[in-house]
Write an enzyme that holds these catalytic residues in place. Sequence first.
Site, PDB file in Angstrom:
ATOM      1  CD  GLU A 132     -32.439   3.790  23.474  1.00 25.46           C
ATOM      2  OE1 GLU A 132     -33.623   3.468  23.316  1.00 25.46           O
ATOM      3  OE2 GLU A 132     -31.490   3.109  23.033  1.00 25.46           O
ATOM      4  CG  ASP A 161     -26.303   4.695  24.400  1.00 20.08           C
ATOM      5  OD1 ASP A 161     -27.058   5.605  23.994  1.00 20.08           O
ATOM      6  OD2 ASP A 161     -26.733   3.652  24.943  1.00 20.08           O
TER       7      ASP A 161
HETATM    8 ZN   LIG Z   1     -31.936   3.772  19.615  1.00 18.02          ZN
END
Ligand SMILES: [Zn+2]
Length: 498
Positions: free
Chosen positions: A187, A120
């Site tokens: 994340e 992501d």
């Molecule tokens: Zn990162």
Amino acid sequence: MKKQSILLPVLISLFSAIFSQGTFAGVPDFMPDSAATGGVRYAAAAHKLSRAIRFKTISETEEKNAFASEFTALHTYLEKAFPALHERLERKVLNKYSLLYTWPGSDPALKPVLLSAHLDVVPVEDASVKEWEQGAFSGLIDDLFIWGRGTLDDKYRVIAIMEAVEQLILAGFSPERTILLAFGHDEEIGGTEGAGAMSQFLQEKYERLEAVFDEGLAVTKGIFPGIAEPVAFIGTASKGSANFKLTVKGEGGHSSVPPTETPISILSQAIVNIGNNPFKARITPATKETLTILLDRLGGKSRFAMKHYGLFKGAIKKELAKNMATDALIRTKASPTIMQAGEKENVLPREATAVVNVRILTGESEESVQKHLVKAINDDRVQVTAYGAYSPPSPVANTNSWVYQALQNSISELFPDALIVPALFPGATDARHYANLTDNIFRFAPLVVTADDAMRVHNVNERLPLTVFDDCIDFYAHLIRQVADQEEYLVHKGEILK
Ligand SMILES: [Zn+2]
């Protein structure tokens, strides 16, 4: 790295350097591909990164999974781009969008090593679109750079790791130790569904891992007066993170006849008190290791001070406390981030609230932080409650371990003259979810970070030099060989000793 992490100020204030164009001497098995030109060795891999950048794999808290099809399209693309890897490794999809690959080793008695990266990226603000010199999701390749969101954080690591595995397979390499590749999909918004789920799965399957390698710190150049060579910082520990909600209740009423104190004034005083009562400064084991190596390298008075650490500890702490970035390395830091009270100009609010975000130093906990806040505020009209997600400070990785040595070997291949320094990583990455599996977590990206690059992370004009991407691939190939095959490691160790 997370948006709210304080990594960037640290990098910006500490790290200003010239980009290293050093080439990588190790791993001679890989042939430069035929399309390679202008000093770029892995043009085909750069093209894969370029394609991967074009998928808008944005993780968003508000509209969850708004970009679901982008993630699944990226999965499909990766299958096509890395055929040998997909044939040889087992792939498991967790929570629809995270990818966990297993490269089974020939010796199941060896604990697996995990390489972590994330699929992501953070969004591109509408207002900033015009400021990009190249399209944010164009993946454009010019003579020197690959452009776009994810080229520095963190798709380049996904592709570099996959390319390294693909080439190792094609070169006939097979691991003794099981290698895991864990690519999370959230994340940037905490990593719970991605790395969190993968960690749970791995705990059930293996109980323990040998080591985890994730993003984090990097290589700097020219930041310390007196140290000319590059300094490679490896994050061997990270701070914890917690949030607290402060609530003050009042009677309400009309603002024409106010009491001396209102919820707003009481809450404001509480926040001032927190600022006036900083957490105690402490030099943790990780920071002591950092100082020992850096000050020894500086020599003279610095080395003397570190040799007589007991005598100079106070002075060293005072010195570190002077700078915002280094102060964050020696104490827990609390910052008010949200405040709410009142709706109408002539009505006294019945309630005022604030959220305080706390980055917790090794050795403290959510509980001890709460105690400190209550004591600092010193007013029982202010209710202090834990709020939202808590991640404790990480364990401290062992720098005397063979895995640390293997990482050092791989860094030395890429940056032969680098001083390698373990350090506390002040931010939080997916690695926090793997703390239950091993103490050996290393947060390091194989690139030289300049102040200019640091500004581009989570910002406009994110881009990666092509030659640096080449080096990343070689770095991960070298690292994987070292950790997957004990013989490779021992051979290398022999070379180093020679
Ligand atoms: Zn990162």
